[in-house]
Design an enzyme around this catalytic site. Structure first.
Site, PDB file in Angstrom:
ATOM      1  N   CYS A  91       0.834  -1.195   0.000  1.00  0.00           N
ATOM      2  CA  CYS A  91       0.000   0.000   0.000  1.00  0.00           C
ATOM      3  C   CYS A  91       0.873   1.251   0.000  1.00  0.00           C
ATOM      4  CB  CYS A  91      -0.984  -0.030   1.173  1.00  0.00           C
ATOM      5  SG  CYS A  91      -2.346   1.163   1.007  1.00  0.00           S
ATOM      6  N   HIS A  97      -3.459  -5.175   0.349  1.00  0.00           N
ATOM      7  CA  HIS A  97      -2.745  -5.562   1.565  1.00  0.00           C
ATOM      8  C   HIS A  97      -2.589  -7.087   1.607  1.00  0.00           C
ATOM      9  CE1 HIS A  97      -2.559  -1.749   3.848  1.00  0.00           C
ATOM     10  NE2 HIS A  97      -3.578  -1.430   3.075  1.00  0.00           N
ATOM     11  N   GLU A 114      -1.030  -8.868   3.666  1.00  0.00           N
ATOM     12  CA  GLU A 114      -0.980  -9.384   5.039  1.00  0.00           C
ATOM     13  C   GLU A 114      -2.344  -9.414   5.726  1.00  0.00           C
ATOM     14  OE1 GLU A 114      -1.470  -5.107   5.865  1.00  0.00           O
ATOM     15  OE2 GLU A 114      -0.545  -6.280   4.270  1.00  0.00           O
TER      16      GLU A 114
END
Length: 245
Positions: A101, A191, A193
């Site tokens: 990001c 994202h 994660e």
């Protein structure tokens, strides 16, 4: 064994801790395999050598690369300067790097690409992503379906493929969802994660940060919790597996 350097930009303790925990959970890394630095709390060590690390992972944050210098709070400007200071060496060495990001904006800006709020900002939620023909030959997409869902939420965006970069993943509302520079420098707008619970936590923390109207928080949380997000995690795991030593 060389560790992965994880650089975090979030000034909120809960958000930073949640992000770090998510990086570990979805990358397969242990805390001992990482060197975590929260740049809101400490400077990069003066003697830091990228040769000591297997790779660099940069998390997200509430800042925007495209904001004018006089609009940035002092701590945000300091964090950005620290990261930008590493990018020449990372790109020149073709150092394994995964920017997530905010980390995409950092890479694109360093390469001379346009990062702005002109177009392609995305509200918090899930989005459809498609691996490009160039992406289909990249090892980070082993085991990843050509089309997948990912979680996003950003005010600024990379407007077109930066000079010298390769476009790997396109999004339905934001074209530049993932790029590569050289053979080992990667960055995502989504994202990798995060899952729905990660985003629900961030929605609560960033309720008044301008990403959405505060009254929308409950509906947004319900929407992200209903998402089935699996492919972005595989991309993160593939990155770590490729460069783990």
């Amino acid at each position: 064994m060389k560790r992965f350097l994880i650089l975090q930009l979030r000034p909120e303790d809960e958000a930073a801790d949640e992000e770090f925990t998510s990086f570990l959970a979805r990358s397969g890394l242990t805390a001992e395999e990482t060197h975590r630095i929260r740049l809101d709390q400490e400077d990069l060590p003066a003697d830091l050598s990228l040769s000591d690390y297997a790779g660099v992972i940069v998390g997200g944050g509430p800042g925007c690369v495209s904001d004018a210098p006089d609009e940035k709070p002092a701590d945000e400007a300091k964090i950005e300067a620290e990261i930008m200071g590493l990018m020449p060496e990372i790109t020149e060495r073709d150092m394994p790097y995964l920017g997530c990001c905010y980390g995409l904006g950092i890479l694109a800006h360093h390469l001379g690409g346009e990062v702005s709020k002109r177009k392609f900002g995305e509200a918090i939620g899930g989005t459809n992503c498609t691996i490009t023909p160039d992406g289909q030959t990249d090892p980070l997409f082993d085991g990843v379906p050509r089309e997948f869902r990912a979680l996003v939420g950003h005010k600024e965006a990379v407007q077109e493929t930066p000079p010298g970069a390769v476009h790997l993943v396109a999004g339905e509302n934001c074209p530049m969802q993932m790029i590569r520079y050289g053979q080992n420098v990667y960055a995502t707008q989504f994202h990798p994660e995060a899952d729905g619970q990660s985003f629900a936590t961030r929605i609560r923390i960033y309720r008044n940060k301008g990403y959405f109207h505060p009254d929308e928080a409950d509906d947004l949380s319900a929407a992200v919790l209903a998402e089935e997000i699996t492919a972005p995690e595989q991309i993160l795991r593939n990155f770590v597996a490729r460069y783990r030593q």
